[in-house]
Design a protein around this motif. Structure first.
Motif, PDB file in Angstrom:
ATOM      1  N   LYS A 191      -4.293  -6.546   8.631  1.00 56.90           N
ATOM      2  CA  LYS A 191      -5.485  -5.724   8.512  1.00 56.90           C
ATOM      3  C   LYS A 191      -5.309  -4.696   7.396  1.00 56.90           C
ATOM      4  N   PRO A 192      -6.307  -4.577   6.492  1.00 58.33           N
ATOM      5  CA  PRO A 192      -6.211  -3.569   5.426  1.00 58.33           C
ATOM      6  C   PRO A 192      -6.039  -2.164   5.996  1.00 58.33           C
ATOM      7  N   ARG A 193      -5.211  -1.358   5.340  1.00 56.61           N
ATOM      8  CA  ARG A 193      -4.902  -0.011   5.808  1.00 56.61           C
ATOM      9  C   ARG A 193      -5.579   1.046   4.935  1.00 56.61           C
ATOM     10  N   TYR A 194      -5.542   2.246   5.446  1.00 54.02           N
ATOM     11  CA  TYR A 194      -6.019   3.399   4.691  1.00 54.02           C
ATOM     12  C   TYR A 194      -5.235   3.488   3.375  1.00 54.02           C
ATOM     13  N   GLY A 195      -5.943   3.661   2.272  1.00 51.66           N
ATOM     14  CA  GLY A 195      -5.291   3.786   0.974  1.00 51.66           C
ATOM     15  C   GLY A 195      -5.215   2.491   0.185  1.00 51.66           C
ATOM     16  N   GLU A 196      -5.517   1.346   0.807  1.00 49.44           N
ATOM     17  CA  GLU A 196      -5.470   0.064   0.104  1.00 49.44           C
ATOM     18  C   GLU A 196      -6.827  -0.200  -0.554  1.00 49.44           C
ATOM     19  N   ASP A 197      -7.170   0.668  -1.511  1.00 51.63           N
ATOM     20  CA  ASP A 197      -8.488   0.632  -2.145  1.00 51.63           C
ATOM     21  C   ASP A 197      -8.819  -0.740  -2.736  1.00 51.63           C
ATOM     22  N   GLU A 198      -7.888  -1.296  -3.483  1.00 48.13           N
ATOM     23  CA  GLU A 198      -8.142  -2.549  -4.193  1.00 48.13           C
ATOM     24  C   GLU A 198      -8.490  -3.682  -3.232  1.00 48.13           C
ATOM     25  N   THR A 199      -7.728  -3.816  -2.166  1.00 52.29           N
ATOM     26  CA  THR A 199      -7.968  -4.875  -1.179  1.00 52.29           C
ATOM     27  C   THR A 199      -9.325  -4.702  -0.509  1.00 52.29           C
ATOM     28  N   ILE A 200      -9.619  -3.480  -0.095  1.00 55.17           N
ATOM     29  CA  ILE A 200     -10.871  -3.209   0.616  1.00 55.17           C
ATOM     30  C   ILE A 200     -12.067  -3.394  -0.305  1.00 55.17           C
ATOM     31  N   LEU A 201     -11.954  -2.938  -1.556  1.00 48.56           N
ATOM     32  CA  LEU A 201     -13.069  -3.072  -2.498  1.00 48.56           C
ATOM     33  C   LEU A 201     -13.353  -4.529  -2.847  1.00 48.56           C
ATOM     34  N   LYS A 202     -12.307  -5.337  -2.890  1.00 49.75           N
ATOM     35  CA  LYS A 202     -12.509  -6.761  -3.155  1.00 49.75           C
ATOM     36  C   LYS A 202     -13.328  -7.403  -2.043  1.00 49.75           C
ATOM     37  N   ILE A 203     -12.982  -7.103  -0.798  1.00 53.80           N
ATOM     38  CA  ILE A 203     -13.716  -7.643   0.349  1.00 53.80           C
ATOM     39  C   ILE A 203     -15.122  -7.056   0.402  1.00 53.80           C
ATOM     40  N   ALA A 204     -15.229  -5.766   0.079  1.00 51.38           N
ATOM     41  CA  ALA A 204     -16.534  -5.098   0.090  1.00 51.38           C
ATOM     42  C   ALA A 204     -17.478  -5.720  -0.929  1.00 51.38           C
TER      43      ALA A 204
END
Length: 292
Positions: A191-204
């Motif tokens: 699960k993506p964690r706090y601070g993993e901007d790149e991973t979360i933005l890709k999914i977003a």
């Protein structure tokens, strides 16, 4: 989290010093040897439950305190060991203090709900403390994580809100962009964690593309989008719009891949050739439309 034998040793030293007796006498009272008890004091070994039970009787200390210390000490140790949450811990030190206080305040209630008492064995105590600490940490973390994700994707939300139909068909029924995005993030492992901007933005971005494509499919043309008029668009019209540009076809293939759990690499030679081939079908698609 298992008991820390070094910290247990320090607590045993406090108990021995409080009684004001020698190491040998303390060992005798708990029916152990001087050498063995000394290994406990130095944190070389963790005393077994039979010994801890005797120590509790001799000193009037609880088994919980001997193994884990105070609630505050336990929660501080728990937070120190959360290596996968380093970004969160650095960004929100005040929140960590709040979590420690909450655990300390609610420990008694949690014991009742979990059916824990001072006579519980070490396995039950360890499991209880770990689950209780995790429960309180995650409930606090999830609130901060949700706010963090919302800040990251605020531009996507602003774009979606430009379309009246988005608010009418998605947000109003609880299936808005953020809701669906969080649901998707929760299913990913790890699960993506706090601070993993790149991973979360890709999914977003992928989720945004999926939703925006659905919205655009409901409008006949750009003028309708400006007026906010919902009209029926045919699949043919949708394909003509998408096949008009290289990027349009690429986004369509991404959409199909995401929906069907497929791997799509836009830089792969076979996919580049596929996109180029599909672009050659645009004249035929327009011809089909004109013949209607």
């Amino acid at each position: 989290m298992k008991p820390d034998r070094v910290k247990v040793g320090l607590r045993l030293k406090v108990l021995k010093d409080t009684l004001g007796i020698s190491l040998a006498e303390f060992a005798e009272r708990i029916e152990s040897t001087k050498g063995t008890f000394n290994s406990y004091l130095r944190g070389v070994a963790l005393p077994p439950e039979t010994i801890v039970d005797k120590i509790a009787i001799v000193t009037n200390a609880t088994k919980e305190w001997i193994y884990f210390g105070t609630a505050k000490e336990y929660m501080e140790g728990y937070l120190e060991n959360l290596n996968t949450y380093e970004e969160f811990k650095i960004a929100h030190p005040d929140k960590l203090d709040e979590i420690v206080r909450e655990f300390e305040d609610s420990l008694g209630t949690l014991k009742i709900t979990h059916g824990i008492n001072e006579l519980s064995n070490l396995k039950e105590l360890s499991q209880f403390y770990s689950e209780a600490a995790n429960e309180i940490f995650i409930s606090n973390y999830n609130i901060i994580f949700s706010e963090y994700v919302e800040r990251l994707v605020v531009e996507y939300i602003k774009e979606l809100e430009k379309y009246p139909i988005y608010n009418k068909l998605w947000t109003s029924n609880g299936r808005g962009y953020l809701s669906v995005l969080h649901e998707r993030l929760s299913r990913i492992f790890p699960k993506p964690r706090y601070g993993e901007d790149e991973t979360i933005l890709k999914i977003a971005e992928e989720q945004y593309e999926l939703l925006i494509n659905k919205i655009l499919l409901m409008y006949k043309d750009d003028a309708d989008i400006e007026r906010g008029n919902l009209k029926t668009k045919s699949t043919l019209e949708y394909l003509i719009r998408k096949f008009s540009t290289y990027e349009g076809i690429e986004n369509l293939l991404k959409d199909i891949s995401v929906r069907n759990n497929l791997i799509f690499n836009p830089n792969a030679k076979e996919n580049e050739e596929l996109i180029e081939f599909l672009m050659t079908t645009l004249p035929k698609l327009k011809q089909i439309k004109n013949n209607k």
